[in-house]
Write a protein that holds these residues in place. Structure first.
Motif, mmCIF file in Angstrom:
data_model
loop_
_atom_site.group_PDB
_atom_site.id
_atom_site.type_symbol
_atom_site.label_atom_id
_atom_site.label_comp_id
_atom_site.label_asym_id
_atom_site.label_seq_id
_atom_site.Cartn_x
_atom_site.Cartn_y
_atom_site.Cartn_z
ATOM 1 N N SER A 174 20.836 68.653 0.330
ATOM 2 C CA SER A 174 21.206 67.340 -0.039
ATOM 3 C C SER A 174 21.548 67.440 -1.594
ATOM 4 O O SER A 174 20.457 67.719 -2.387
ATOM 5 C CB SER A 174 20.047 66.413 0.090
ATOM 6 O OG SER A 174 19.915 66.019 1.667
ATOM 7 N N GLU B 82 24.878 67.777 2.412
ATOM 8 C CA GLU B 82 24.776 66.088 2.381
ATOM 9 C C GLU B 82 25.168 65.879 0.905
ATOM 10 O O GLU B 82 24.209 66.335 0.146
ATOM 11 C CB GLU B 82 23.656 65.665 2.880
ATOM 12 C CG GLU B 82 23.273 64.091 2.719
ATOM 13 C CD GLU B 82 21.984 63.734 3.148
ATOM 14 O OE1 GLU B 82 21.715 62.654 3.788
ATOM 15 O OE2 GLU B 82 20.951 64.139 2.579
ATOM 16 N N THR C 160 35.482 65.832 4.207
ATOM 17 C CA THR C 160 34.238 66.092 4.499
ATOM 18 C C THR C 160 34.384 67.558 5.483
ATOM 19 O O THR C 160 34.408 68.500 4.994
ATOM 20 C CB THR C 160 33.436 65.036 5.017
ATOM 21 O OG1 THR C 160 34.386 64.431 6.416
ATOM 22 C CG2 THR C 160 33.326 64.027 4.172
ATOM 23 N N ARG D 171 29.325 68.561 6.900
ATOM 24 C CA ARG D 171 29.382 68.030 5.647
ATOM 25 C C ARG D 171 29.517 66.387 5.614
ATOM 26 O O ARG D 171 30.192 65.960 6.269
ATOM 27 C CB ARG D 171 30.779 68.511 5.042
ATOM 28 C CG ARG D 171 30.945 70.032 4.718
ATOM 29 C CD ARG D 171 30.046 70.590 3.658
ATOM 30 N NE ARG D 171 30.325 71.833 3.444
ATOM 31 C CZ ARG D 171 29.635 72.948 4.032
ATOM 32 N NH1 ARG D 171 28.595 72.589 5.119
ATOM 33 N NH2 ARG D 171 29.769 74.231 3.702
ATOM 34 N N THR D 172 28.647 65.808 5.118
ATOM 35 C CA THR D 172 28.476 64.292 5.093
ATOM 36 C C THR D 172 28.251 63.971 3.659
ATOM 37 O O THR D 172 27.921 64.499 2.720
ATOM 38 C CB THR D 172 27.049 64.102 5.783
ATOM 39 O OG1 THR D 172 26.030 64.646 5.303
ATOM 40 C CG2 THR D 172 27.257 64.398 7.300
ATOM 41 N N ARG E 182 27.355 60.324 1.609
ATOM 42 C CA ARG E 182 26.539 59.126 1.597
ATOM 43 C C ARG E 182 26.798 58.405 0.231
ATOM 44 O O ARG E 182 26.841 59.137 -0.806
ATOM 45 C CB ARG E 182 25.035 59.128 1.793
ATOM 46 C CG ARG E 182 24.872 59.489 3.125
ATOM 47 C CD ARG E 182 23.435 60.157 3.649
ATOM 48 N NE ARG E 182 22.674 59.044 3.351
ATOM 49 C CZ ARG E 182 21.177 58.980 3.095
ATOM 50 N NH1 ARG E 182 20.667 60.227 3.160
ATOM 51 N NH2 ARG E 182 20.444 58.023 3.061
ATOM 52 N N SER F 98 18.108 63.819 3.169
ATOM 53 C CA SER F 98 17.707 64.193 4.706
ATOM 54 C C SER F 98 17.292 65.793 4.701
ATOM 55 O O SER F 98 16.829 65.937 5.883
ATOM 56 C CB SER F 98 19.066 63.870 5.522
ATOM 57 O OG SER F 98 19.479 62.633 5.263
ATOM 58 N N HIS F 99 17.583 66.736 3.790
ATOM 59 C CA HIS F 99 17.546 67.911 3.925
ATOM 60 C C HIS F 99 16.143 68.623 3.073
ATOM 61 O O HIS F 99 15.793 67.994 2.218
ATOM 62 C CB HIS F 99 18.571 68.800 3.484
ATOM 63 C CG HIS F 99 19.740 68.524 4.585
ATOM 64 N ND1 HIS F 99 19.900 68.485 5.862
ATOM 65 C CD2 HIS F 99 21.102 68.016 4.219
ATOM 66 C CE1 HIS F 99 20.902 68.147 6.633
ATOM 67 N NE2 HIS F 99 21.768 67.901 5.567
#
Length: 301
Positions: free
Chosen positions: A4, A33, A50, A54-55, A57, A79-80
């Motif tokens: 992240s 992320e 993305t 691949r995200t 936020r 998240s990671h």
């Protein structure tokens, strides 16, 4: 191993898009992320591709306004199991995450993994790479090691949240919050460096901190009190006293600046910050001229 990446930002949409694009374009097999944290500004989703694993936020800083609160908002939302950082005006270069995660896997004792940087200023690129792969708490007391830049940091999320801790939000003005974080991390384990320039750090003509000498004086005084170990490191304490001397010379506080410069030079006779303070006090140069010269050679004050 998912990563992240926290990108704090405020009112710099074009630079932000460039930074996010470089993060998500990393040729890394794991998930990435990218968490963009908007501080005191309207949120928007950067227009960048993305793709698989691949995200992107977008969050609003819910903590103390400023860089420290923004970073912490992102770290807590990650998240990671691995977290990293990138300032919104900097750029990750190809190969960064691959090299860092490999080094992290090989050094389970490490608190942080960093990389070298290339400073871009006035159209010129100046590489800055650590001379050592492994740096200790004492190394950072002695020297800030400016090549170990916040936009290169990568660490285990659990160490950040439950170990050496989040970024300090109470330091005056948020100045040197990265140095405080680095020192606390290095107390718990070494900082390991990829000895390649894998982040482009873009310096600008203006800086948020350049003219805020009063706040810098308060922050560095706070930092010295925070780490009593500086008392046993002559060169490191002298360096901070030289920076304090320069800030006070810029403020026109002649007596305090002279006292700090003298103390710094007694500890470290070639201290460049103290000599720069004396030049400002003698009116040979202005503070802006000193800063401009330092930037042309890839160094701060």
């Amino acid at each position: 191993m998912g990563v992240s990446v926290v990108v704090p930002t405020r009112d710099r949409p074009e630079l932000l898009a460039r930074a996010v694009r470089a993060v998500l374009a990393q040729q890394y097999a794991g998930a990435i992320e990218c968490i963009v944290v908007f501080d005191q500004s309207d949120t928007h989703i950067p227009d960048v591709p993305t793709g698989p694993l691949r995200t992107l936020r977008v969050l609003r800083n819910t903590r103390t306004p400023g860089l420290a609160g923004s970073r912490n908002t992102g770290y807590l939302a990650a998240s990671h199991p691995v977290v990293a950082a990138c300032d919104d005006d900097d750029e990750w270069l190809p190969g960064k995450l691959v090299a860092q995660t490999a080094l992290l896997a090989g050094h389970p004792e490490a608190s942080i993994v960093a990389t070298g940087i290339v400073v871009r200023f006035a159209g010129r690129d100046i590489p800055r790479v650590s001379a050592d792969e492994v740096l200790t708490f004492h190394d950072f007391l002695r020297d800030r090691r400016m090549e170990v830049h916040p936009s290169t940091y990568l660490a285990r999320r659990d160490a950040v949240v439950n170990g050496f801790g989040l970024v300090e939000e109470e330091i005056p003005g948020g100045y040197a919050e990265d140095y405080d974080w680095l020192l606390r991390a290095a107390r718990t384990g070494p900082v390991v460096c990829v000895r390649q320039s894998l982040v482009r750090v873009n310096w600008h003509d203006g800086s948020f901190f350049t003219s805020r000498w009063e706040m810098i004086d308060q922050a560095l005084t706070w930092l010295i009190a925070r780490f009593p170990e500086f008392a046993g490191e002559r060169r490191g304490l002298g360096r901070l006293q030289g920076q304090l001397a320069f800030a006070n010379a810029a403020l026109g506080r002649r007596r305090r600046a002279l006292g700090l410069a003298r103390a710094a030079l007694l500890r470290h006779p070639t201290n460049r910050q103290a000599w720069a303070a004396l030049l400002v006090l003698s009116r040979c140069v202005t503070p802006d001229q000193v800063i401009g010269f330092g930037r042309r050679i890839g160094r701060g004050v």
